[in-house]
Design an enzyme around this catalytic site. Structure first.
Site, PDB file in Angstrom:
ATOM      1  N   GLY A  31       4.747   1.013  -8.656  1.00 30.59           N
ATOM      2  CA  GLY A  31       4.775  -0.445  -8.519  1.00 30.59           C
ATOM      3  C   GLY A  31       4.568  -0.873  -7.080  1.00 30.59           C
ATOM      4  O   GLY A  31       4.018  -0.123  -6.268  1.00 30.59           O
ATOM      5  N   LEU A  33       2.442  -3.055  -6.072  1.00 29.81           N
ATOM      6  CA  LEU A  33       1.006  -2.744  -6.056  1.00 29.81           C
ATOM      7  C   LEU A  33       0.268  -3.447  -4.931  1.00 29.81           C
ATOM      8  O   LEU A  33       0.574  -4.582  -4.573  1.00 29.81           O
ATOM      9  CB  LEU A  33       0.387  -3.147  -7.403  1.00 29.81           C
ATOM     10  CG  LEU A  33       1.011  -2.482  -8.637  1.00 29.81           C
ATOM     11  CD1 LEU A  33       0.322  -2.970  -9.907  1.00 29.81           C
ATOM     12  CD2 LEU A  33       0.967  -0.962  -8.545  1.00 29.81           C
ATOM     13  N   HIS A  37      -3.759   0.635  -4.925  1.00 32.47           N
ATOM     14  CA  HIS A  37      -3.514   0.883  -6.354  1.00 32.47           C
ATOM     15  C   HIS A  37      -4.614   0.243  -7.209  1.00 32.47           C
ATOM     16  O   HIS A  37      -5.075   0.826  -8.182  1.00 32.47           O
ATOM     17  CB  HIS A  37      -2.181   0.255  -6.785  1.00 32.47           C
ATOM     18  CG  HIS A  37      -0.968   0.832  -6.118  1.00 32.47           C
ATOM     19  ND1 HIS A  37      -0.220   0.128  -5.216  1.00 32.47           N
ATOM     20  CD2 HIS A  37      -0.372   2.040  -6.235  1.00 32.47           C
ATOM     21  CE1 HIS A  37       0.794   0.872  -4.804  1.00 32.47           C
ATOM     22  NE2 HIS A  37       0.718   2.043  -5.394  1.00 32.47           N
ATOM     23  N   GLY A 147      -4.583   8.546  -5.402  1.00 30.90           N
ATOM     24  CA  GLY A 147      -5.196   8.196  -4.127  1.00 30.90           C
ATOM     25  C   GLY A 147      -5.267   9.393  -3.188  1.00 30.90           C
ATOM     26  O   GLY A 147      -4.367  10.234  -3.157  1.00 30.90           O
ATOM     27  N   ARG A 187       4.978   0.845   1.582  1.00 29.68           N
ATOM     28  CA  ARG A 187       5.991   0.885   2.656  1.00 29.68           C
ATOM     29  C   ARG A 187       5.574   0.060   3.874  1.00 29.68           C
ATOM     30  O   ARG A 187       6.418  -0.204   4.732  1.00 29.68           O
ATOM     31  CB  ARG A 187       6.280   2.330   3.062  1.00 29.68           C
ATOM     32  CG  ARG A 187       7.018   3.101   1.969  1.00 29.68           C
ATOM     33  CD  ARG A 187       7.530   4.450   2.442  1.00 29.68           C
ATOM     34  NE  ARG A 187       8.461   5.033   1.494  1.00 29.68           N
ATOM     35  CZ  ARG A 187       8.135   5.947   0.565  1.00 29.68           C
ATOM     36  NH1 ARG A 187       6.886   6.387   0.483  1.00 29.68           N
ATOM     37  NH2 ARG A 187       9.044   6.411  -0.263  1.00 29.68           N
TER      38      ARG A 187
END
Ligand code: PAF
Length: 306
Positions: A31, A33, A37, A147, A187
């Protein structure tokens, strides 16, 4: 877009899609996002008929002093973004659904899981491979999208799929960056404006290494030193690691094999000495992790050695 919280419901929706002979693509996420993503979702959309996205902040991949409890969560916003991308199925289980009381089984990719982030985050990749194996068992995807930003995770998942014969094709997707070069990450939301500027040192260090390599510097140690110099000039950034490794097995690439054609090596097979081919890697992964304040960020570039 259908949203499922239970394994049973998600599994039957996925099986229904597969019974209709529809290629199923899975994008596993935690999540929060961002465009990174969404680029995975778009790749899944292009390559599959049915797109499933999982949203699960997986507690087993966080260490006891890490950011599991404060990890950014925004389920409604995430679902809005996924709906716009034409996602078909969202799987958003609770921790209890994924790890009922008494769960004691782990999936570990030995050796690789202790390298790069696995060295500084003991148990992290065991948590990742366990939850990814569980997601593969629930969704049974034909394709799964990850990714390149977490290049070690990608290598470990490829090995997991190979070693445990999961019938899924792992698709690695390029890193998506902010306009100033910072690799997108959930982050990044932790960074204050000053830290946000300092964080660019990771990208600068990688660019410096790339440039020196293209100008002919062939000694990995020299490249690493040049990258470390850039990081040391940024007082708000503390390096965790900067390594140049084989992207498949995450082993450091010794200078002797750097950019050389395959060589004949001698190996003993059933008592006889026979020639075998020692193949140097085609690519080198330059991987960096650093703390900006208390936020740990990762990034990487791949150098073509051929
Ligand atoms: O890359 C991530 O977001 C996570 O490690 C993953 C693959 C979704 C497993 O929790």
């Amino acid at each position: 877009m259908k949203i499922f919280k239970s394994i049973e419901e998600m599994r039957s929706a996925c099986r229904a899609a597969k019974r209709a002979d529809q290629r199923l693509g899975l994008v596993p996420t935690m999540g929060a996002l961002h465009e990174g993503h969404l680029s995975l979702v778009r790749a899944a959309r292009e390559q599959s008929k049915v797109v499933a996205v999982s949203i699960f902040v997986n507690p087993t991949q966080f260490g006891p002093n890490e950011d599991f409890s404060k990890y950014p969560r925004g389920f409604d916003r995430d679902c809005g973004l996924l709906e716009k991308e034409g996602v078909d199925l969202v799987f958003a289980p609770s921790v209890e659904e994924m790890y009922p009381d008494g769960t004691v089984t782990w999936v570990t990719v030995e050796g690789l899981s202790d390298k790069l982030c696995g060295r500084s985050r003991p148990g992290h990749f065991r948590g990742v491979t366990t939850v990814v194996a569980k997601l593969f068992n629930v969704v049974e995807p034909d394709l799964a999208f990850f990714g390149q930003k977490d290049a070690a995770q990608l290598a470990i998942i490829r090995r997991l799929v190979r070693d445990l014969n999961f019938p899924v094709k792992v698709v690695g997707c390029p890193i998506v960056r902010e306009p100033d070069g910072l690799a997108m990450s959930s982050r990044n939301a932790y960074l204050d404006p000053q830290q946000r500027r300092s964080a660019l040192a990771l990208h600068r260090a990688l660019l410096e290494i790339e440039e020196l390599f293209h100008r002919g510097e062939g000694n990995p140690q020299m490249l690493i030193c040049a990258g470390k110099r850039i990081i040391s000039q940024e007082s708000g950034v503390r390096l965790d690691y900067l390594e140049i490794v084989d992207p498949d097995n995450l082993e450091p690439i010794p200078q002797t094999t750097w950019g050389q054609p395959p060589k004949l090596a001698l190996s003993a097979v059933e008592g006889a000495v026979q020639p075998s081919v020692a193949r140097p890697p085609h690519n080198a992964l330059v991987a960096i992790a650093a703390f900006v304040g208390t936020t740990r960020l990762i990034d990487n570039v791949v150098l073509n050695l051929t």
